[in-house]
Design an enzyme around this catalytic site. Structure first.
Site, short mmCIF file in Angstrom:
data_model
loop_
_atom_site.label_atom_id
_atom_site.label_comp_id
_atom_site.label_asym_id
_atom_site.label_seq_id
_atom_site.Cartn_x
_atom_site.Cartn_y
_atom_site.Cartn_z
N ASN A 1 1.02 -0.92 0.23
CA ASN A 1 -0.03 0.16 0.07
C ASN A 1 1.06 1.05 0.55
O ASN A 1 1.42 1.28 0.85
CB ASN A 1 -0.71 0.24 1.41
CG ASN A 1 -1.60 1.43 1.63
OD1 ASN A 1 -1.76 1.73 0.23
ND2 ASN A 1 -2.57 1.31 2.43
N TRP A 2 1.15 2.10 -1.25
CA TRP A 2 1.65 2.74 -1.44
C TRP A 2 1.09 4.12 -0.58
O TRP A 2 1.76 5.32 -0.24
CB TRP A 2 1.97 3.19 -2.55
CG TRP A 2 2.72 2.33 -3.58
CD1 TRP A 2 3.83 1.18 -3.31
CD2 TRP A 2 3.15 2.42 -4.71
NE1 TRP A 2 3.71 0.52 -4.47
CE2 TRP A 2 3.30 0.93 -5.53
CE3 TRP A 2 2.91 3.36 -5.47
CZ2 TRP A 2 3.89 0.96 -6.31
CZ3 TRP A 2 2.58 3.07 -7.07
CH2 TRP A 2 4.04 1.28 -7.43
N LYS A 3 -0.03 4.49 -0.36
CA LYS A 3 -0.48 5.31 0.80
C LYS A 3 -0.24 6.57 0.00
O LYS A 3 -0.93 6.58 -1.71
CB LYS A 3 -0.07 5.55 2.32
CG LYS A 3 -0.23 4.49 3.03
CD LYS A 3 0.19 4.01 4.54
CE LYS A 3 -0.35 2.80 5.09
NZ LYS A 3 0.14 3.17 6.19
N HIS B 1 -9.59 0.73 5.13
CA HIS B 1 -8.07 0.72 5.88
C HIS B 1 -8.37 1.69 7.68
O HIS B 1 -9.53 2.61 7.17
CB HIS B 1 -7.14 2.01 4.94
CG HIS B 1 -5.50 1.59 4.95
ND1 HIS B 1 -4.85 2.74 6.19
CD2 HIS B 1 -4.50 1.03 5.16
CE1 HIS B 1 -3.56 1.80 6.12
NE2 HIS B 1 -3.90 1.16 5.85
N GLU C 1 -6.61 4.35 8.17
CA GLU C 1 -6.45 5.82 7.66
C GLU C 1 -7.89 6.26 7.42
O GLU C 1 -7.96 7.31 7.78
CB GLU C 1 -5.37 5.97 7.11
CG GLU C 1 -3.62 6.02 7.89
CD GLU C 1 -3.28 5.52 7.23
OE1 GLU C 1 -2.92 5.93 5.88
OE2 GLU C 1 -2.17 4.65 7.84
N GLU D 1 -4.67 -4.96 10.73
CA GLU D 1 -3.87 -4.29 11.27
C GLU D 1 -4.35 -3.76 12.60
O GLU D 1 -5.53 -2.24 12.51
CB GLU D 1 -4.00 -3.18 10.28
CG GLU D 1 -3.78 -3.56 8.29
CD GLU D 1 -3.38 -2.54 7.73
OE1 GLU D 1 -2.69 -2.66 7.24
OE2 GLU D 1 -4.23 -1.44 7.74
N GLY E 1 3.18 1.96 10.79
CA GLY E 1 4.33 2.77 10.59
C GLY E 1 4.65 3.81 11.64
O GLY E 1 5.69 4.73 12.16
N SER F 1 3.89 -2.54 9.94
CA SER F 1 5.76 -2.24 10.38
C SER F 1 6.06 -4.07 10.00
O SER F 1 7.54 -4.12 10.58
CB SER F 1 5.90 -1.96 12.07
OG SER F 1 5.84 -0.83 11.87
N GLY G 1 3.01 -1.16 4.33
CA GLY G 1 2.94 0.24 3.67
C GLY G 1 4.21 0.67 3.23
O GLY G 1 4.85 0.20 2.37
N GLY G 2 5.30 1.33 4.89
CA GLY G 2 6.09 1.74 4.15
C GLY G 2 7.53 0.84 4.20
O GLY G 2 8.47 1.44 2.83
O1 LIG Z 1 -1.61 -0.41 4.66
C1 LIG Z 1 -0.67 -0.72 5.32
C2 LIG Z 1 -0.16 -0.40 6.96
O2 LIG Z 1 -1.17 -0.04 7.46
C3 LIG Z 1 0.59 -1.18 7.94
O3 LIG Z 1 1.40 0.20 7.24
P1 LIG Z 1 3.43 -0.44 7.44
O4 LIG Z 1 3.88 -1.25 7.01
O5 LIG Z 1 3.71 1.08 7.37
O6 LIG Z 1 3.21 0.54 9.60
#
Ligand SMILES: O=C[C@H](O)COP(=O)(O)O
Length: 273
Positions: free
Chosen positions: A21-23, A113, A115, A185, A191, A231, A252-253
C-alpha cells in the site's frame, strides 16, 4: 514472463498475497519507476507469481500509468485502488467509483483502511456499502480491520476487531464473502516500528477465521485470505507469514523500497529449515 495472478485454488489452498500500500506516496512518474524496479528485481530472482501473489495499491493518479506498464510489459503484478465510493456515479465530488477502478484493470480495492476509519471517520455502515460497491464491479475487496492502542491495552482487541468484521460484512452473500481478503492491522503497529508479534498476528487471524466459519461454514472460512499489516519488513515477514492462519501481509512504508518489498515477497527464501 507473465502468468495470470494467483488466487486461492479450488481445493481451498490459499496462495499467499503480498500487498504493498503506497498510501499518499509516489506521484505517477515515481510510481512507474518503483513498479519497474520491483518487476525487474522479482524477475531477476525468478519469482513464481503462482506461488506467492504480488499486488500494489498506488494512489489513484498513478493507476493509469500502472495499467499501461503492467499490460505493456505483460507483468504478473496485480494492482488496486486504496479506496472506492459506495456510489457508482453522480454528484460525489472527489470520490472514485468502483466502475472506474474496474475499467483501469484493478483486481483489488482496499476497504476500511485504518487511515480511512480514523482520519476520514468512515463508519462500518459506510464500509459495508463500499464492500457491496466493490463486488458490483467485480473488484476483490481487501477489508482492513484492527484495534487501536487503548483497546489493545484493555485486552478487548479480539472482540473489537470481530465486531468491525461482523458489521462490515452485514448483508454480504456467502459467495462474495468467500472471495474476500481480510487484513488485520493493529493501528498501534502501523508506521510506528511497533510490530505485533507472529503470535499476535496468528491469534487474530485464527479468531477471524473462526468467526467466518461460525457464520458461513468451514468452506468459506478456508477460502478467505487473512493478511497481517503493521511495520512489516523483510526481517520479520517470514515469521509472520509462517503462522498457520496468516496468508500474507499488507505492507506500507517498506513497499516504497523495491528491494525491501521484493525481499518480503521472497519471504520463503528467508525461512530457516
Ligand atoms: O497498509 C499498510 C499498513 O497501514 C501498514 O503500514 P506500515 O507497514 O507502514 O506500518
Amino acid at each position: 514472463m507473465s502468468t495470470t495472478p494467483a488466487s486461492p485454488s479450488a481445493s481451498g489452498t490459499r496462495v499467499p498475497l503480498i500487498a504493498g500500500n503506497w498510501k499518499m506516496n509516489m506521484d505517477h512518474v515515481q510510481g512507474i519507476t518503483l513498479l519497474q524496479k520491483l518487476a525487474w528485481t522479482l524477475d531477476d530472482a525468478k519469482h513464481d507469481y503462482r506461488r506467492v501473489e504480488v499486488a500494489v495499491f498506488p494512489p489513484f493518479t498513478d493507476l493509469r500509468g500502472v495499467q499501461t506498464l503492467v499490460h505493456g510489459d505483460d507483468l504478473s503484478i496485480a494492482y488496486g485502488g486504496q479506496d472506492l465510493s459506495d456510489q457508482d456515479s453522480g454528484a460525489y465530488t472527489g470520490d472514485i467509483s468502483g466502475q472506474f477502478l474496474a475499467k483501469l484493470g484493478c483486481t483489488y480495492v482496499l476497504v476500511g483502511h485504518s487511515e480511512r476509519r480514523t482520519i476520514h471517520g468512515e463508519t462500518d455502515e459506510q464500509l459495508s456499502a463500499k464492500l457491496k460497491a466493490a463486488f458490483r464491479h467485480d473488484l476483490v475487496p481487501v477489508l482492513c480491520v484492527g484495534e487501536g492502542l487503548e483497546v489493545r491495552r484493555a485486552g478487548t482487541h479480539v472482540e473489537h476487531t470481530l465486531g468491525q468484521l461482523r458489521a462490515d460484512l452485514e448483508g454480504l452473500p456467502e459467495d462474495q464473502v468467500r472471495q474476500l481478503v481480510v487484513a488485520y492491522e493493529p493501528v498501534w503497529a502501523i508506521g510506528t516500528g511497533e510490530v505485533a508479534g507472529p503470535d499476535d498476528a496468528q491469534e487474530m487471524s485464527a479468531a477471524i477465521r473462526a468467526e467466518l466459519a461460525g457464520r458461513y461454514g468451514d468452506d468459506v472460512a478456508g477460502a478467505v485470505r487473512v493478511l497481517y499489516g503493521g511495520s512489516v519488513k523483510a526481517a520479520n515477514a517470514a515469521a509472520i507469514i509462517g503462522q498457520p492462519d496468516v496468508d500474507g501481509v499488507l505492507v506500507g512504508g517498506a513497499s516504497l523500497d523495491a528491494g525491501e518489498f521484493a525481499n518480503i515477497v521472497r519471504f520463503e527464501s528467508h525461512l530457516t529449515t
